[in-house]
Design a protein around this motif. Structure first.
Motif, PDB file in Angstrom:
ATOM      1  N   LEU A  54       0.859  -1.170   0.000  1.00  0.00           N
ATOM      2  CA  LEU A  54       0.000   0.000   0.000  1.00  0.00           C
ATOM      3  C   LEU A  54       0.898   1.223   0.000  1.00  0.00           C
ATOM      4  O   LEU A  54       1.766   1.358   0.856  1.00  0.00           O
ATOM      5  N   ILE A  55       0.694   2.118  -0.957  1.00  0.00           N
ATOM      6  CA  ILE A  55       1.517   3.320  -1.080  1.00  0.00           C
ATOM      7  C   ILE A  55       0.726   4.503  -0.553  1.00  0.00           C
ATOM      8  O   ILE A  55      -0.395   4.748  -0.989  1.00  0.00           O
ATOM      9  N   ILE A  56       1.313   5.234   0.380  1.00  0.00           N
ATOM     10  CA  ILE A  56       0.691   6.419   0.962  1.00  0.00           C
ATOM     11  C   ILE A  56       1.614   7.598   0.723  1.00  0.00           C
ATOM     12  O   ILE A  56       2.824   7.513   0.961  1.00  0.00           O
ATOM     13  N   GLU A  57       1.038   8.711   0.276  1.00  0.00           N
ATOM     14  CA  GLU A  57       1.832   9.911   0.036  1.00  0.00           C
ATOM     15  C   GLU A  57       2.337  10.466   1.362  1.00  0.00           C
ATOM     16  O   GLU A  57       1.568  10.633   2.305  1.00  0.00           O
ATOM     17  N   VAL A  65      -2.267   8.449   8.850  1.00  0.00           N
ATOM     18  CA  VAL A  65      -2.903   7.297   8.206  1.00  0.00           C
ATOM     19  C   VAL A  65      -1.959   6.102   8.220  1.00  0.00           C
ATOM     20  O   VAL A  65      -2.356   4.979   8.544  1.00  0.00           O
ATOM     21  N   ASN A  66      -0.696   6.319   7.891  1.00  0.00           N
ATOM     22  CA  ASN A  66       0.310   5.259   7.900  1.00  0.00           C
ATOM     23  C   ASN A  66       0.417   4.620   9.284  1.00  0.00           C
ATOM     24  O   ASN A  66       0.384   3.395   9.418  1.00  0.00           O
ATOM     25  N   ALA A  67       0.535   5.440  10.322  1.00  0.00           N
ATOM     26  CA  ALA A  67       0.682   4.924  11.687  1.00  0.00           C
ATOM     27  C   ALA A  67      -0.543   4.116  12.104  1.00  0.00           C
ATOM     28  O   ALA A  67      -0.412   3.037  12.704  1.00  0.00           O
ATOM     29  N   GLU A  68      -1.719   4.605  11.769  1.00  0.00           N
ATOM     30  CA  GLU A  68      -2.940   3.912  12.179  1.00  0.00           C
ATOM     31  C   GLU A  68      -3.138   2.612  11.424  1.00  0.00           C
ATOM     32  O   GLU A  68      -3.502   1.592  12.003  1.00  0.00           O
ATOM     33  N   ILE A  69      -2.857   2.606  10.132  1.00  0.00           N
ATOM     34  CA  ILE A  69      -2.994   1.372   9.352  1.00  0.00           C
ATOM     35  C   ILE A  69      -1.969   0.344   9.797  1.00  0.00           C
ATOM     36  O   ILE A  69      -2.279  -0.842   9.930  1.00  0.00           O
ATOM     37  N   ARG A  71      -0.703   0.140  12.805  1.00  0.00           N
ATOM     38  CA  ARG A  71      -1.120  -0.301  14.137  1.00  0.00           C
ATOM     39  C   ARG A  71      -2.229  -1.342  14.039  1.00  0.00           C
ATOM     40  O   ARG A  71      -2.179  -2.386  14.694  1.00  0.00           O
ATOM     41  N   LEU A  72      -3.209  -1.087  13.194  1.00  0.00           N
ATOM     42  CA  LEU A  72      -4.360  -1.981  13.092  1.00  0.00           C
ATOM     43  C   LEU A  72      -4.090  -3.223  12.253  1.00  0.00           C
ATOM     44  O   LEU A  72      -4.582  -4.307  12.579  1.00  0.00           O
ATOM     45  N   TYR A  73      -3.342  -3.067  11.160  1.00  0.00           N
ATOM     46  CA  TYR A  73      -3.212  -4.153  10.189  1.00  0.00           C
ATOM     47  C   TYR A  73      -1.766  -4.512   9.908  1.00  0.00           C
ATOM     48  O   TYR A  73      -1.448  -5.010   8.833  1.00  0.00           O
ATOM     49  N   GLY A  74      -0.882  -4.300  10.854  1.00  0.00           N
ATOM     50  CA  GLY A  74       0.533  -4.588  10.668  1.00  0.00           C
ATOM     51  C   GLY A  74       0.851  -6.054  10.449  1.00  0.00           C
ATOM     52  O   GLY A  74       1.903  -6.398   9.920  1.00  0.00           O
ATOM     53  N   ASP A  77      -0.860  -9.528   5.125  1.00  0.00           N
ATOM     54  CA  ASP A  77       0.064  -9.947   4.074  1.00  0.00           C
ATOM     55  C   ASP A  77       0.576  -8.789   3.234  1.00  0.00           C
ATOM     56  O   ASP A  77       1.408  -8.983   2.371  1.00  0.00           O
ATOM     57  N   TRP A  78       0.049  -7.601   3.435  1.00  0.00           N
ATOM     58  CA  TRP A  78       0.462  -6.431   2.649  1.00  0.00           C
ATOM     59  C   TRP A  78       1.171  -5.433   3.547  1.00  0.00           C
ATOM     60  O   TRP A  78       0.869  -5.299   4.714  1.00  0.00           O
ATOM     61  N   GLY A  79       2.132  -4.738   2.960  1.00  0.00           N
ATOM     62  CA  GLY A  79       2.898  -3.749   3.705  1.00  0.00           C
ATOM     63  C   GLY A  79       2.508  -2.335   3.306  1.00  0.00           C
ATOM     64  O   GLY A  79       1.798  -2.113   2.334  1.00  0.00           O
ATOM     65  N   VAL A  80       2.989  -1.376   4.077  1.00  0.00           N
ATOM     66  CA  VAL A  80       2.693   0.035   3.831  1.00  0.00           C
ATOM     67  C   VAL A  80       4.005   0.766   3.578  1.00  0.00           C
ATOM     68  O   VAL A  80       4.985   0.565   4.296  1.00  0.00           O
TER      69      VAL A  80
END
Length: 176
Positions: A54-57, A65-69, A71-74, A77-80
């Protein structure tokens, strides 16, 4: 290859909804989706589409958004990945025009009565990208540009002339 797109104005988190007595799983899922926030939609889409990354600007709210995603979905199978936005929108979009001119981008559709019809969401993305920078919105264009730039920078979207040059250089170099 563009396989999905959506554009929504959402809060970071959705409302907490509980399953009602006698409610089917499908009915509960539909009722639940109506109240989802950004984090829930991202998780659903990344899981459903088997996303690798997942690419976040890396701008404004991107860190939150990055920190929360994470935290919740670390543990998914997908990374941020946070991608920095260098330059203005026009120069970033201009930098990936060659990917389109080399016909490296594909969007899903089908031929109906010898006329090509895009899927609804693909048509929306194509229309917005084509109307940039004079269009009313540029959210989907920003996402397309950011994704294509990331693919170029990581070596996945290599243009024909770049590949041919690299092959010529490899053929010329003769180690001892």
């Amino acid at each position: 290859m563009m396989v999905d797109a959506w554009k929504k104005r959402l809060p970071l988190h959705g409302e907490r909804i509980y399953k009602q007595d006698g409610e089917s799983d499908i009915a509960f899922q539909r009722r639940l989706q109506a109240g989802w926030g950004l984090c829930e939609w991202v998780n659903y889409t990344c899981t459903r589409r088997k996303v690798n990354r997942l690419i976040i600007e890396d701008a404004s709210r991107g860190h939150d958004v990055n920190a929360e995603i994470r935290r919740l979905y670390g543990n998914r199978d997908w990374g941020v990945v946070l991608v920095p936005a260098r330059g203005d929108k026009w120069s970033r979009a201009n930098a990936i025009v060659d990917i389109f001119t080399d016909e490296m981008v594909w969007a899903p559709g089908q031929s109906v009565d010898e006329v090509w019809e895009w899927r609804d969401w693909a048509y929306e993305v194509i229309e917005e990208v084509c109307s940039f920078p004079r269009g009313a919105h540029d959210d989907l264009t920003d996402s397309v540009v950011m994704a294509l730039r990331h693919l170029r920078e990581t070596g996945w979207a290599i243009r024909r002339d770049e590949r041919l040059f690299e092959e010529r250089m490899m053929a010329q170099y003769k180690p001892r």
